[in-house]
Design a protein around this motif. Sequence first.
Motif, mmCIF file in Angstrom:
data_model
loop_
_atom_site.group_PDB
_atom_site.id
_atom_site.type_symbol
_atom_site.label_atom_id
_atom_site.label_comp_id
_atom_site.label_asym_id
_atom_site.label_seq_id
_atom_site.Cartn_x
_atom_site.Cartn_y
_atom_site.Cartn_z
ATOM 1 N N GLY A 18 0.832 -1.205 0.000
ATOM 2 C CA GLY A 18 0.000 0.000 0.000
ATOM 3 C C GLY A 18 0.862 1.249 0.000
ATOM 4 N N PRO A 19 0.222 2.387 -0.297
ATOM 5 C CA PRO A 19 0.940 3.660 -0.409
ATOM 6 C C PRO A 19 1.668 4.067 0.878
ATOM 7 N N PHE A 20 1.218 3.540 2.039
ATOM 8 C CA PHE A 20 1.894 3.896 3.301
ATOM 9 C C PHE A 20 3.363 3.502 3.292
ATOM 10 N N ARG A 21 3.742 2.642 2.351
ATOM 11 C CA ARG A 21 5.145 2.196 2.323
ATOM 12 C C ARG A 21 6.102 3.323 1.941
ATOM 13 N N ALA A 22 5.569 4.429 1.474
ATOM 14 C CA ALA A 22 6.434 5.600 1.270
ATOM 15 C C ALA A 22 6.897 6.142 2.629
ATOM 16 N N GLU A 23 6.107 5.860 3.672
ATOM 17 C CA GLU A 23 6.406 6.420 5.003
ATOM 18 C C GLU A 23 7.036 5.419 5.955
ATOM 19 N N HIS A 24 6.501 4.219 5.957
ATOM 20 C CA HIS A 24 7.050 3.234 6.895
ATOM 21 C C HIS A 24 6.891 1.824 6.359
ATOM 22 N N ALA A 25 7.509 0.907 7.070
ATOM 23 C CA ALA A 25 7.584 -0.479 6.627
ATOM 24 C C ALA A 25 6.212 -1.159 6.586
ATOM 25 N N ALA A 26 6.077 -2.109 5.696
ATOM 26 C CA ALA A 26 4.902 -2.974 5.636
ATOM 27 C C ALA A 26 5.072 -4.085 6.677
ATOM 28 N N PHE A 27 3.982 -4.785 6.958
ATOM 29 C CA PHE A 27 4.067 -5.880 7.939
ATOM 30 C C PHE A 27 2.968 -6.892 7.694
ATOM 31 N N ARG A 28 3.186 -8.081 8.200
ATOM 32 C CA ARG A 28 2.148 -9.110 8.098
ATOM 33 C C ARG A 28 1.999 -9.858 9.413
ATOM 34 N N PHE A 29 0.758 -10.215 9.681
ATOM 35 C CA PHE A 29 0.425 -10.958 10.896
ATOM 36 C C PHE A 29 0.392 -12.440 10.591
ATOM 37 N N ASP A 30 1.006 -13.189 11.467
ATOM 38 C CA ASP A 30 0.898 -14.634 11.428
ATOM 39 C C ASP A 30 0.155 -15.020 12.704
ATOM 40 N N ILE A 31 -0.926 -15.766 12.559
ATOM 41 C CA ILE A 31 -1.743 -16.112 13.728
ATOM 42 C C ILE A 31 -1.360 -17.504 14.206
ATOM 43 N N GLY A 32 -0.995 -17.621 15.452
ATOM 44 C CA GLY A 32 -0.449 -18.882 15.952
ATOM 45 C C GLY A 32 -1.510 -19.883 16.361
ATOM 46 N N ASN A 33 -1.150 -21.160 16.239
ATOM 47 C CA ASN A 33 -1.960 -22.233 16.815
ATOM 48 C C ASN A 33 -1.231 -22.857 18.004
ATOM 49 N N ASP A 34 -0.149 -22.244 18.403
ATOM 50 C CA ASP A 34 0.699 -22.828 19.445
ATOM 51 C C ASP A 34 0.632 -22.020 20.732
ATOM 52 N N GLY A 35 -0.523 -21.397 20.964
ATOM 53 C CA GLY A 35 -0.737 -20.696 22.227
ATOM 54 C C GLY A 35 0.377 -19.700 22.508
ATOM 55 N N TRP A 36 0.799 -19.682 23.752
ATOM 56 C CA TRP A 36 1.834 -18.726 24.151
ATOM 57 C C TRP A 36 3.222 -19.367 24.191
ATOM 58 N N ARG A 37 3.386 -20.457 23.457
ATOM 59 C CA ARG A 37 4.648 -21.182 23.518
ATOM 60 C C ARG A 37 5.842 -20.272 23.221
ATOM 61 N N ALA A 38 5.755 -19.547 22.107
ATOM 62 C CA ALA A 38 6.894 -18.721 21.716
ATOM 63 C C ALA A 38 6.991 -17.455 22.560
ATOM 64 N N THR A 39 5.856 -16.953 23.004
ATOM 65 C CA THR A 39 5.880 -15.646 23.660
ATOM 66 C C THR A 39 6.263 -15.748 25.131
ATOM 67 N N THR A 40 5.815 -16.815 25.801
ATOM 68 C CA THR A 40 6.110 -16.909 27.245
ATOM 69 C C THR A 40 6.705 -18.254 27.651
ATOM 70 N N GLY A 41 6.745 -19.205 26.735
ATOM 71 C CA GLY A 41 7.218 -20.538 27.114
ATOM 72 C C GLY A 41 6.102 -21.412 27.669
#
Lengths: 600, 192
Positions: free
Chosen positions: A390-413
């Motif tokens: 999208g045009p916002f990329r002239a100002e800042h980085a693009a990003f994408r969300f990945d939705i987990g099926n592994d609960g909080w494993r990566a985020t908190t252990g």
Amino acid sequence: MNHQAIQDKSWDVVIVGAGVCGALLAKHLTHAGLRVLVLEAGPDTASPFDGYLDHLEHFYTAASKGIGAPWPPAVSAPQPDTADIRTGGGYFVQNGPDKHASTYSRLLGGSTLHWLGVCLRMLPEDFELRSRYGRGHDWPLDYADLEPYYERAEWELGVSADVADQAHLGIEFPQGYEYPMRRVPLSYSDQVLAEAVDGMLVTVGDDLVALKVRSYPAARNSIPREGYRPAGAVDRRSDGQVVTRYTGQRCAGNTSCTPICPVEAKYHAGKSLEQADRRYLEVTAQAVASKIHVDPVSGMVQGIEYQRYTERTSPRHTVHTVRARAYVLAAHAVENAKLMLMSGLGGENSLVGKGLIDHPALYGWGLAPVPVGAYRGPLSTAGIEDLRGGPFRAEHAAFRFDIGNDGWRATTGAPDTTVTDAVQRQGLYGKELRGHLQSTLPRHVRVSIAVEQLRSADNSVSIDPRYLDPLGNPRPVISYRIDDYTLAGMATAAEVCRQVLRRASVEDHTNPEDGSWYPEVRYDGQVFRYHGMGHFAGTHVMGRHARESVVDAGQRSWEHRNLYLVGGGSFPTMGTSNPTLTMAALTLRTADLMIAGLAC
Amino acid sequence: MSRDERGVPVTSPSGPGAATDKRADLFLRLSELLTGFGGIDLLGTGLAGSYLRVVDDILPPGVLDELLAAFARLPAGLDRGAAVKTTILANRKLGPVARNVILMWYRGTWTRLPDEWRSAYGTSPLDTDHVVSAEAYRSGLQWVAAGAHPAGALQQGYGAWASAPNEPARSPAANAPPTPPLIPTAGQGAHK
């Protein structure tokens, strides 16, 4: 074949590295009748299925179940490890100012042994970022040039997806094209989130963008379409294949794509090597390429020296040199650059190693109002892709969300940390403890947001004679800074994440102080903890002209015309796609060019 | 096979080895109380014996027997659950050990005892954070409580992740409303 015979033989092509790019090249070059030698720095322990199961056992018994847990390195082929990011030790020499937070593995199969399997194509606009938004660089080829190779790569890797889900943000498919397998079913958690989130509007830059939870393409075996046979587990051993051929032909929902798929239902490079014409192929593991010999006048490569070790626990080795008509470095974005630099081939424009990028990524996590069935299924099955372009990329980085099926494993252990907290801090036990866990764990939700990064000469792989590995080879010195373009993207991503969680009535628990440790960056009064996605790129950039790039659009070195450097290192930009599919597509294109060149 | 007062099988034949079996039985019944899982579930993991050995190997001599004796002295019946808290979990010596037993059943991992405990009651080189065994990892009760399966093992099969999770078993602590009585609707013919 012994190493004397390997040295004496005249090869058509020597490939350094048995990861996805090296394996795809080996497959196609041998099918064209070219004699190929593959030198792999790491061991070949995962090709027999019982060896693969030993890696699985390593994972089960590892106290810390990070990405490297099943894949311990050999002494002579060290590799970065996530635990080192915090301590500052290990293989990488982190020169700062920010920490590079990614890792990779050195063994036959490479990092595809522990990748997530996401196979998004890059967006057409990702190839023309400079022209469209005045940021980053343009590629020397465009989406249309690469489209046929994307198709081939999707069939090589075995990608499960439906075209209807993927034709957006300018991505087009030829009429009638189908992915080889149907899309992987969305998890229950995806469905619950989609119900709340689909159609919600967020403001990014000057644009109002509607979000949608979308199935993403994955190299995980699903239900095949006509004409495709899924490739299951590899079992290469001297006494023939023992494991049943059906093993791994369908994803079984092990919730462990990273760090190891127990049934090999997810693509790894060993599968492509299995499909090579073995009559023309020699694969030598535990052979560390250590020097590229170049004719000082013509610049042509004359041979590659390698160090062969026999014990995985000892640096004892012998040195050999092999010769071929053409040479390929397919060893990884960091290792390719390192090998060039240690051979004195930094290039007249000094661009080798410069421009290292990754996807620094944020986590968001929370507690859903209802059980969503966390900790079940492929690690993730859907994402929110609408802010990749999208045009916002002239100002800042693009990003994408990945939705987990592994609960909080990566985020908190979790679930381990949830249990420990309940028992040790809350003092729960017995039925009350069980009830608490039953009522919270199935409601765990997490998203990971990968943020685009642009190449900059400040970010680089270099070498320094003070820092050597046990074989006496240089360790990569990593200079890395996350710039304001990416930081501003992170700030927007974090805000959108808050809005998404709120919209889905997910109680926001995103609190890096409570979570697993990750390096931090500061921007505009905010602190962001980021993790690496393992998406190393940009270190031997491709371009239209020799003065501004290391390789041409065919990944062929400008200065050494019988040398190819393949993989993520060639990327001028990476957008927000996980790079493996694009690396595979580029490599298949290079294979065609090499076959055409070497056949005559 | 003999059964205890709630009908749970008890592996305690008389004769030689009865003392060992008595210990194993006490450990199992203590584990039931601490974890909230029944003896069948715990025995079903096949790990009760290994866990008892792990505790024996790590703790200084006599500590586990002290814990089991304290458990054996608890009043029978409904008060038992509350008594385990005051008598065992709140005890400086026995509490950390009991909590480690809970963590081991749920996570398959032994957790290093607190420094305070170690300096008061003794240390062992085996007292480190470690996964007891691959089997212990796979059999962690945390996965059962989550209504899931251990990551990388005991997979649920292709597409299972698309279905709603099983309703967790009702538990008085979960603050869940009581299950409404089944009211036969007209036309079903289930009841006359």
